[in-house]
Design a protein around this motif. Structure first.
Motif, PDB file in Angstrom:
ATOM      1  N   ALA A  17       0.829  -1.206   0.000  1.00  0.00           N
ATOM      2  CA  ALA A  17       0.000   0.000   0.000  1.00  0.00           C
ATOM      3  C   ALA A  17       0.865   1.258   0.000  1.00  0.00           C
ATOM      4  CB  ALA A  17      -0.935  -0.007   1.213  1.00  0.00           C
ATOM      5  N   LYS A  20       2.149   1.949  -3.469  1.00  0.00           N
ATOM      6  CA  LYS A  20       1.090   2.468  -4.347  1.00  0.00           C
ATOM      7  C   LYS A  20       0.702   3.890  -3.971  1.00  0.00           C
ATOM      8  CE  LYS A  20      -0.767  -2.007  -5.591  1.00  0.00           C
ATOM      9  NZ  LYS A  20      -1.906  -2.911  -5.567  1.00  0.00           N
ATOM     10  N   LEU A  21       0.646   4.183  -2.682  1.00  0.00           N
ATOM     11  CA  LEU A  21       0.288   5.531  -2.243  1.00  0.00           C
ATOM     12  C   LEU A  21       1.370   6.550  -2.601  1.00  0.00           C
ATOM     13  CD1 LEU A  21      -1.381   4.721   1.183  1.00  0.00           C
ATOM     14  CD2 LEU A  21      -2.499   5.604  -0.874  1.00  0.00           C
ATOM     15  N   ARG A  22       2.622   6.123  -2.575  1.00  0.00           N
ATOM     16  CA  ARG A  22       3.700   7.019  -2.994  1.00  0.00           C
ATOM     17  C   ARG A  22       3.538   7.397  -4.468  1.00  0.00           C
ATOM     18  NH1 ARG A  22       8.696   4.007   0.071  1.00  0.00           N
ATOM     19  NH2 ARG A  22       8.391   4.995   2.104  1.00  0.00           N
ATOM     20  N   LYS A  25       0.646   9.805  -4.738  1.00  0.00           N
ATOM     21  CA  LYS A  25       1.043  11.142  -4.285  1.00  0.00           C
ATOM     22  C   LYS A  25       1.809  11.866  -5.382  1.00  0.00           C
ATOM     23  CE  LYS A  25       4.500  12.207  -1.488  1.00  0.00           C
ATOM     24  NZ  LYS A  25       5.402  12.254  -0.354  1.00  0.00           N
ATOM     25  N   LEU A  39      -2.940  13.362   1.297  1.00  0.00           N
ATOM     26  CA  LEU A  39      -2.404  12.023   1.066  1.00  0.00           C
ATOM     27  C   LEU A  39      -1.041  11.866   1.732  1.00  0.00           C
ATOM     28  CD1 LEU A  39      -2.625   9.236  -0.166  1.00  0.00           C
ATOM     29  CD2 LEU A  39      -1.759  10.182  -2.309  1.00  0.00           C
ATOM     30  N   LEU A  43      -0.160   9.068   4.383  1.00  0.00           N
ATOM     31  CA  LEU A  43       0.955   8.181   4.078  1.00  0.00           C
ATOM     32  C   LEU A  43       1.968   8.166   5.221  1.00  0.00           C
ATOM     33  CD1 LEU A  43       2.416   6.329   2.114  1.00  0.00           C
ATOM     34  CD2 LEU A  43       3.275   8.362   0.941  1.00  0.00           C
TER      35      LEU A  43
END
Length: 81
Positions: A17, A20-22, A25, A39, A43
C-alpha cells in the motif's frame, strides 16, 4: 492463523500500500492537486505504523528472519500496476 501470521500478512500489505500511495502522491503532485497534502499526511501515518510493525522491539512476534522474508517477497517497487 497465528498472531504472527496475521502481523506478517498485514506488514506485507502495508508495504504494498505504501508503494502504491507514494505513486498516487506523485501523480497528484504532477496534476497540481492540493489533495497531495492530505495524502502525504495519511501516508506518513501509515509509514509510522509500518515502522512499528517492523521494529522487533515493538513487535517481538515478528523476528528478523521474518522481516528478511517479507523484504524478499517485496522489493518496494510496484511495476505494471
Amino acid at each position: 492463523m497465528t498472531k504472527r501470521d496475521h502481523l506478517m500478512r498485514a506488514t506485507i500489505k502495508l508495504e504494498e500500500a505504501i508503494a502504491k500511495l507514494r505513486i498516487a502522491k506523485q501523480e497528484l503532485l504532477h496534476a497540481r492537486s492540493d489533495q497531495h497534502v492530505r495524502l502525504a499526511l495519511a501516508l506518513a501515518e501509515i509509514e509510522e505504523i509500518y515502522d512499528i510493525l517492523t521494529d522487533p522491539a515493538c513487535t517481538p512476534e515478528i523476528v528478523e528472519a521474518d522481516l528478511d522474508e517479507i523484504r524478499g517477497d517485496f522489493c518496494g517497487e510496484v511495476t505494471g500496476q
